[in-house]
Design an enzyme around this catalytic site. Sequence first.
Site, short mmCIF file in Angstrom:
data_model
loop_
_atom_site.label_atom_id
_atom_site.label_comp_id
_atom_site.label_asym_id
_atom_site.label_seq_id
_atom_site.Cartn_x
_atom_site.Cartn_y
_atom_site.Cartn_z
N CYS A 74 7.58 -40.91 23.60
CA CYS A 74 6.80 -39.92 22.85
C CYS A 74 5.30 -40.09 23.05
O CYS A 74 4.71 -41.05 22.56
CB CYS A 74 7.20 -40.05 21.37
SG CYS A 74 6.09 -39.23 20.23
N CYS A 84 3.15 -39.98 19.86
CA CYS A 84 3.31 -41.22 19.09
C CYS A 84 2.27 -42.25 19.53
O CYS A 84 1.72 -42.98 18.71
CB CYS A 84 4.72 -41.80 19.27
SG CYS A 84 6.02 -40.71 18.67
#
Length: 116
Positions: free
Chosen positions: A35, A38
């Site tokens: 991700c 993230c």
Amino acid sequence: MAHAMGVDAVTDATFENDVLKSGGPVLVEFTADWCGPCRQIAPVLSAVAREQAGHLKVVQLDVDVNPETTLRYGVLSMPTLMVFRDGEPVRQLVGARPKRKLLAELEDVVALAAAD
């Protein structure tokens, strides 16, 4: 895992004790290695964890190795930030955001210390 410094990892096994039975509010980041957003929010979470120590506990959960908790709360997008208080989710935010915006969005659910 895109680990945020100063942010502990929780797992399916430790979630109940570390989050649901925690005395105060807990911000959980549902995250994953793959991700990108993230990784962007990791320094923001590190700063929030440091500045709000004693007011807000910040932890992260890797969705790829902890499917049980991820499914239980219906998390579909990463990062999902969820605030838990007294064992219940009280706020859910999806996506990376700057620290100022994150703190503003959490203000009404968490008694945050004023940070300059």
